[in-house]
Design a protein around this motif. Structure first.
Motif, PDB file in Angstrom:
ATOM      1  N   ARG A  30       0.824  -1.217   0.000  1.00 50.20           N
ATOM      2  CA  ARG A  30       0.000   0.000   0.000  1.00 50.20           C
ATOM      3  C   ARG A  30       0.856   1.265   0.000  1.00 50.20           C
ATOM      4  O   ARG A  30       0.640   2.173  -0.799  1.00 50.20           O
ATOM      5  CB  ARG A  30      -0.910  -0.013   1.237  1.00 50.20           C
ATOM      6  CG  ARG A  30      -1.735   1.231   1.461  1.00 50.20           C
ATOM      7  CD  ARG A  30      -2.733   1.447   0.347  1.00 50.20           C
ATOM      8  NE  ARG A  30      -3.674   2.506   0.689  1.00 50.20           N
ATOM      9  CZ  ARG A  30      -4.312   3.241  -0.208  1.00 50.20           C
ATOM     10  NH1 ARG A  30      -4.112   3.029  -1.494  1.00 50.20           N
ATOM     11  NH2 ARG A  30      -5.155   4.181   0.170  1.00 50.20           N
ATOM     12  N   LEU A  63      -1.554   0.434   8.365  1.00 53.44           N
ATOM     13  CA  LEU A  63      -2.720  -0.085   7.654  1.00 53.44           C
ATOM     14  C   LEU A  63      -4.017   0.193   8.389  1.00 53.44           C
ATOM     15  O   LEU A  63      -5.100  -0.108   7.866  1.00 53.44           O
ATOM     16  CB  LEU A  63      -2.551  -1.591   7.409  1.00 53.44           C
ATOM     17  CG  LEU A  63      -1.374  -1.967   6.493  1.00 53.44           C
ATOM     18  CD1 LEU A  63      -1.261  -3.483   6.367  1.00 53.44           C
ATOM     19  CD2 LEU A  63      -1.516  -1.320   5.124  1.00 53.44           C
ATOM     20  N   GLU A  64      -3.920   0.786   9.579  1.00 56.16           N
ATOM     21  CA  GLU A  64      -5.130   1.179  10.301  1.00 56.16           C
ATOM     22  C   GLU A  64      -5.891   2.221   9.499  1.00 56.16           C
ATOM     23  O   GLU A  64      -5.309   3.126   8.904  1.00 56.16           O
ATOM     24  CB  GLU A  64      -4.758   1.742  11.666  1.00 56.16           C
ATOM     25  CG  GLU A  64      -5.946   2.166  12.521  1.00 56.16           C
ATOM     26  CD  GLU A  64      -5.524   2.700  13.875  1.00 56.16           C
ATOM     27  OE1 GLU A  64      -6.344   3.379  14.517  1.00 56.16           O
ATOM     28  OE2 GLU A  64      -4.371   2.446  14.280  1.00 56.16           O
ATOM     29  N   SER A  65      -7.197   2.110   9.471  1.00 54.45           N
ATOM     30  CA  SER A  65      -8.030   3.051   8.725  1.00 54.45           C
ATOM     31  C   SER A  65      -8.069   4.385   9.458  1.00 54.45           C
ATOM     32  O   SER A  65      -8.744   4.534  10.487  1.00 54.45           O
ATOM     33  CB  SER A  65      -9.450   2.483   8.570  1.00 54.45           C
ATOM     34  OG  SER A  65     -10.258   3.385   7.850  1.00 54.45           O
ATOM     35  N   TRP A  66      -7.351   5.349   8.937  1.00 52.93           N
ATOM     36  CA  TRP A  66      -7.238   6.663   9.597  1.00 52.93           C
ATOM     37  C   TRP A  66      -6.660   7.644   8.601  1.00 52.93           C
ATOM     38  O   TRP A  66      -5.736   7.320   7.863  1.00 52.93           O
ATOM     39  CB  TRP A  66      -6.311   6.553  10.808  1.00 52.93           C
ATOM     40  CG  TRP A  66      -6.258   7.753  11.718  1.00 52.93           C
ATOM     41  CD1 TRP A  66      -7.134   8.056  12.721  1.00 52.93           C
ATOM     42  CD2 TRP A  66      -5.261   8.795  11.738  1.00 52.93           C
ATOM     43  NE1 TRP A  66      -6.753   9.210  13.369  1.00 52.93           N
ATOM     44  CE2 TRP A  66      -5.608   9.686  12.783  1.00 52.93           C
ATOM     45  CE3 TRP A  66      -4.126   9.045  10.992  1.00 52.93           C
ATOM     46  CZ2 TRP A  66      -4.847  10.810  13.090  1.00 52.93           C
ATOM     47  CZ3 TRP A  66      -3.365  10.168  11.288  1.00 52.93           C
ATOM     48  CH2 TRP A  66      -3.728  11.044  12.329  1.00 52.93           C
ATOM     49  N   ARG A  68      -6.677  10.958   5.615  1.00 56.24           N
ATOM     50  CA  ARG A  68      -7.153  11.255   4.257  1.00 56.24           C
ATOM     51  C   ARG A  68      -5.958  11.373   3.319  1.00 56.24           C
ATOM     52  O   ARG A  68      -4.837  11.609   3.749  1.00 56.24           O
ATOM     53  CB  ARG A  68      -7.954  12.569   4.243  1.00 56.24           C
ATOM     54  CG  ARG A  68      -9.094  12.595   5.246  1.00 56.24           C
ATOM     55  CD  ARG A  68      -9.959  13.844   5.091  1.00 56.24           C
ATOM     56  NE  ARG A  68      -9.254  15.085   5.366  1.00 56.24           N
ATOM     57  CZ  ARG A  68      -9.008  15.564   6.579  1.00 56.24           C
ATOM     58  NH1 ARG A  68      -9.405  14.880   7.646  1.00 56.24           N
ATOM     59  NH2 ARG A  68      -8.387  16.717   6.747  1.00 56.24           N
ATOM     60  N   LEU A 278      -3.412   9.471   5.213  1.00 56.58           N
ATOM     61  CA  LEU A 278      -3.562   8.020   5.238  1.00 56.58           C
ATOM     62  C   LEU A 278      -2.299   7.346   5.750  1.00 56.58           C
ATOM     63  O   LEU A 278      -1.195   7.652   5.298  1.00 56.58           O
ATOM     64  CB  LEU A 278      -3.855   7.505   3.829  1.00 56.58           C
ATOM     65  CG  LEU A 278      -5.250   7.733   3.242  1.00 56.58           C
ATOM     66  CD1 LEU A 278      -5.279   7.281   1.785  1.00 56.58           C
ATOM     67  CD2 LEU A 278      -6.297   6.984   4.043  1.00 56.58           C
ATOM     68  N   LYS A 281      -1.399   7.341  11.442  1.00 54.38           N
ATOM     69  CA  LYS A 281      -1.822   7.242  12.833  1.00 54.38           C
ATOM     70  C   LYS A 281      -0.693   6.835  13.785  1.00 54.38           C
ATOM     71  O   LYS A 281      -0.549   7.440  14.869  1.00 54.38           O
ATOM     72  CB  LYS A 281      -2.996   6.262  12.967  1.00 54.38           C
ATOM     73  CG  LYS A 281      -3.542   6.131  14.388  1.00 54.38           C
ATOM     74  CD  LYS A 281      -4.111   7.447  14.903  1.00 54.38           C
ATOM     75  CE  LYS A 281      -4.594   7.361  16.352  1.00 54.38           C
ATOM     76  NZ  LYS A 281      -5.758   6.456  16.509  1.00 54.38           N
TER      77      LYS A 281
END
Length: 375
Positions: A30, A63-66, A68, A278, A281
């Motif tokens: 990613r 990879l934590e969803s946090w 933009r 993105l 975090k």
């Protein structure tokens, strides 16, 4: 014997256990990994918490969803390909889409993402840039950034600097670069580059290099020598860095960085609140904790090392995190996208879990310039 720098892009080239490497490769699918061999040699790979390791080696928590893709809404201020005009007197040019290493907390990592978010944004049409500058006489300074401006070949950098210098109302040029910490040999081994900068950094038409040192250990003998050569060429050096968890979120470390920079003739300029991009975090520090760290560090230094400011590059402008009371956190527009906001204070009810201005829910008061009163 001088170390010959190589660009490393594969985790398999690092001294990592296979299990760890396989876990980290999930991250690099990613968010890519790349770095210079020079910087990798500074890392103690036996220490999982080594601060320089934190700078460039992936973390599974990325990879934590946090966050933009573009938390400061740079797209809203893009006036042509590779050119942003957010503040009336300043134009920022994405002169390059390359860096010598990818900081894991990069706020512009969209330039390097695999997939739809990673799309070309760099300047291609130099003459279109010149025409834009000529049409806007209130522009006094141009920032050549990216990516990294000093990743450009010297002839291309000369072309850009010459073109911008032909615009009479542009008084100074800033080069945004991480080269001094990732690849100081770029400076040490290119006399043509130093001569170029010397020729164009003159009284009244100065060139500034905005460096990026995060930690005192990045100030190696090679980096120090490169700084000295640039200063002797007439380039003024300012340093800015984000506050990064596990790297420099310690008052002692930050104060040492400020002192060492000032002793080299490099002015500590900005410490940035880590942007909620993105994957960022694991590197972000809450604003109010960051303010206490920053002020404690400033309290340990004096003179030119104390001029640094703790700021946030928000879509509305550059906001200084100016103070905390028992109930409020105080922001001040250091530079506003809307001129009428310049100098305005914003007072919010404190929120110890806030990482960005948007996390504050209760605006207590807005105080325009000229109406500020003691808190």
């Amino acid at each position: 014997m001088p170390h010959k720098v190589q660009f490393v892009r594969e985790l398999s080239e690092l001294p990592l256990a296979e299990e760890e490497r396989l876990e980290l490769e999930k991250v690099t699918e990613r968010y890519p990994f790349f770095c210079t061999s020079y910087y990798l040699r500074l890392i103690n790979f036996n220490d999982p918490a080594d601060p320089l390791r934190r700078v460039v080696i992936p973390d599974p928590a990325e990879l934590e969803s946090w966050g933009r893709v573009d938390p400061s809404n740079e797209a809203n201020y893009t006036v042509m390909e590779g050119v942003q005009h957010k503040y009336e007197s300043t134009v920022l040019v994405l002169a390059s889409d390359r860096c010598a290493g990818l900081c894991r907390y990069c706020f512009r990592k969209r330039l390097f993402l695999k997939g739809s978010e990673g799309r070309p944004e760099r300047l291609r049409d130099v003459q279109a840039l010149v025409r834009y500058l000529e049409r806007n006489p209130r522009i006094t300074n141009v920032i050549l950034s990216g990516g990294d401006a000093l990743m450009l070949p010297t002839p291309r950098l000369r072309e850009l600097i010459q073109a911008v210098r032909r615009v009479p109302h542009v008084r100074f040029i800033r080069l945004g670069s991480r080269i001094l910490s990732y690849w100081p040999e770029r400076i040490l081994n290119d006399p043509e580059l130093l001569e170029l900068l010397k020729n164009y950094s003159r009284p009244g038409k100065r060139i500034y290099l905005v460096s990026h040192f995060d930690h005192p250990r990045e100030l190696t003998p090679e980096a120090r020598k490169a700084c000295d050569l640039l200063l002797k060429a007439g380039v003024q050096i300012l340093n800015q860095c984000p506050l990064v968890a596990g790297v420099n979120d310690d008052p002692e470390i930050l104060a040492e960085l400020f002192r060492e920079l000032a002793s080299l003739g490099v002015s500590p300029y900005y410490v940035f609140q880590c942007r909620p991009t993105l994957g960022n975090k694991p590197y972000a520090v809450p604003i109010e904790r960051g303010y206490r760290i920053f002020e404690a560090a400033r309290g340990m230094v004096s003179g030119v090392a104390k001029r640094v400011r703790f700021v946030m590059s928000h879509a509305m402008g550059k906001l200084e995190i100016a103070g905390l009371t028992r109930e409020w956190v105080i922001f001040k527009f250091h530079r506003a996208a809307r001129e009428e906001d310049t100098g305005k204070l914003l007072l919010y009810r404190r929120n110890s879990t806030a990482y960005w201005l948007d996390d504050y829910q209760e605006l207590v008061e807005e105080v325009p310039l000229g109406n500020a009163v003691p808190v």
